[in-house]
Enzyme design. Structure first.
Site, short mmCIF file in Angstrom:
data_model
loop_
_atom_site.label_atom_id
_atom_site.label_comp_id
_atom_site.label_asym_id
_atom_site.label_seq_id
_atom_site.Cartn_x
_atom_site.Cartn_y
_atom_site.Cartn_z
CE1 TYR A 197 -4.36 -0.85 -0.39
CE2 TYR A 197 -3.54 -2.79 0.73
CZ TYR A 197 -4.50 -2.17 -0.03
OH TYR A 197 -5.60 -2.86 -0.45
CD GLN A 219 -16.07 -0.74 -9.25
OE1 GLN A 219 -16.09 -1.94 -8.99
NE2 GLN A 219 -16.17 -0.29 -10.49
CG HIS A 240 -13.87 -0.51 -3.54
ND1 HIS A 240 -13.51 -1.10 -4.73
CD2 HIS A 240 -15.08 -1.05 -3.23
CE1 HIS A 240 -14.46 -1.95 -5.12
NE2 HIS A 240 -15.42 -1.93 -4.23
N GLY A 245 -14.60 2.17 -17.62
CA GLY A 245 -13.37 1.53 -17.17
C GLY A 245 -13.51 0.58 -16.01
N1 APR Z 1 -9.96 3.17 -20.54
C1 APR Z 1 -11.12 2.57 -20.17
N2 APR Z 1 -11.18 1.32 -19.69
C2 APR Z 1 -10.03 0.63 -19.59
C3 APR Z 1 -8.79 1.17 -19.96
C4 APR Z 1 -8.77 2.51 -20.46
N3 APR Z 1 -7.65 3.12 -20.82
N4 APR Z 1 -7.83 0.24 -19.72
C5 APR Z 1 -8.45 -0.84 -19.22
N5 APR Z 1 -9.79 -0.61 -19.14
C6 APR Z 1 -10.84 -1.48 -18.62
C7 APR Z 1 -10.57 -2.95 -18.78
O1 APR Z 1 -11.08 -3.42 -20.03
C8 APR Z 1 -11.35 -3.54 -17.59
O2 APR Z 1 -12.68 -3.84 -17.96
O3 APR Z 1 -10.89 -1.25 -17.23
C9 APR Z 1 -11.35 -2.42 -16.56
C10 APR Z 1 -10.45 -2.65 -15.38
O4 APR Z 1 -10.94 -3.72 -14.67
P1 APR Z 1 -10.45 -4.08 -13.19
O5 APR Z 1 -8.97 -4.06 -13.14
O6 APR Z 1 -11.20 -5.28 -12.80
O7 APR Z 1 -10.91 -2.84 -12.33
P2 APR Z 1 -12.29 -2.56 -11.66
O8 APR Z 1 -13.44 -2.91 -12.54
O9 APR Z 1 -12.20 -1.17 -11.13
O10 APR Z 1 -12.28 -3.56 -10.46
C11 APR Z 1 -13.31 -3.44 -9.55
O11 APR Z 1 -12.51 -5.16 -8.19
O12 APR Z 1 -10.40 -5.93 -8.24
C12 APR Z 1 -11.39 -5.37 -7.45
O13 APR Z 1 -11.53 -3.95 -5.56
C13 APR Z 1 -10.99 -4.05 -6.84
O14 APR Z 1 -11.92 -1.84 -7.13
C14 APR Z 1 -11.60 -3.05 -7.76
C15 APR Z 1 -12.83 -3.79 -8.21
#
Ligand code: APR
Ligand code: ZN
Length: 241
Positions: A66, A99, A117, A184
């Site tokens: 962290y 998130q 979060h 995203g």
């Molecule tokens: N612009 C838009 N979307 C994007 C880009 C970009 N430049 N790059 C990647 N992505 C998309 C990917 O296709 C994917 O669907 O962003 C998403 C990222 O997914 P995750 O890493 O799973 O992030 P998130 O959806 O925020 O995760 C939700 O899950 O892992 C846990 O607690 C964690 O807050 C997180 C939650």
């Protein structure tokens, strides 16, 4: 639905709800959860570090992770997607539900931000729940100024409950909006994954900005299959930059 109609709907909507995930900060240089970790951390998945079990087992290791991510977030700058949303908020009733723990929305100027979060810029006392800001040169673990106990990262870990009041507000925001923008996020983790669908079922227009298809995609009235900066540039036009 085409882009022009969607743009018009956003411009005339009385209430816009936005859900963001790690993808909106990817272009600010903050890795998403699905990106492979680098260096020393390549041997762990975020799921192995962001959990109460991991913290119980090795608090020092979790804090180290962290502390590094805190520096990454502090060094990163909000990108044009964050600033486009902040600019739109000047014109319409807009709430960002995120998130992300990086606080880039707030640093871009967004005022109405609901953090599902928590955030990485503060720590919470394990004993008395006092929350205090981390200083850039803090030595982990931070110690509570009130009761001198060890503090933990002020984020929601896998397997933990989301802050109830914030979740309720997020739910209401998506139920009551006219346009919902989901940007995203992989839409895999509940309850955030359901917010877009709730908006749609309540009669809102649902727009997804994501280069990849997600479980939410089939409900979207419009899918903008591009990065957050490019997608919001196309949707918000004059509001971005
Ligand atoms: N612009 C838009 N979307 C994007 C880009 C970009 N430049 N790059 C990647 N992505 C998309 C990917 O296709 C994917 O669907 O962003 C998403 C990222 O997914 P995750 O890493 O799973 O992030 P998130 O959806 O925020 O995760 C939700 O899950 O892992 C846990 O607690 C964690 O807050 C997180 C939650
Ligand atoms: Zn305390």
């Amino acid at each position: 639905m085409n882009l022009e109609i969607a743009k018009n709907k956003i411009n005339t909507a009385a209430r816009v709800a936005v859900l963001t995930g790690a993808g909106i900060s990817a272009e600010s240089g903050i890795p998403t959860f699905r990106d492979a970790q680098t260096g020393y951390w390549a041997r762990f998945s975020p799921h192995e570090l962001a959990s109460p079990v991991a913290y119980e087992k090795n608090a020092e290791l979790v804090w180290q992770w962290y502390a590094e991510r805190f520096i990454t977030c502090q060094t990163a700058q909000p990108n044009a997607a964050h600033t486009a949303l902040a600019a739109l908020e000047q014109r319409t009733a807009l709430t960002v539900v995120t998130q992300n723990v990086d606080q880039l929305h707030q640093r871009a100027g967004s005022q109405n931000v609901l953090e599902l979060h928590g955030n990485i810029t503060t720590a919470r006392c394990e004993k008395c729940s006092h929350v205090q800001a981390l200083s850039p040169d803090f030595v982990p673990p931070p110690i509570c100024q009130k009761c001198a106990s060890r503090m933990r990262p002020n984020v929601v870990w896998f397997g933990e409950l989301l802050p109830r009041a914030i979740l309720e507000q997020a739910w209401k925001t998506f139920e009551q909006c006219e346009v919902a923008l989901v940007i995203g996020t992989s839409s895999l983790v509940e309850p955030a994954a359901s917010l877009g669908r709730i908006a749609k079922e309540s009669g809102a227009l649902l727009i997804e900005v994501n280069p990849e298809v997600t479980p939410l995609s089939k409900y979207a009235d419009l899918r903008v299959s591009s990065s957050a900066i490019k997608g919001l540039g196309a949707l918000l036009g004059e509001y971005s930059r």
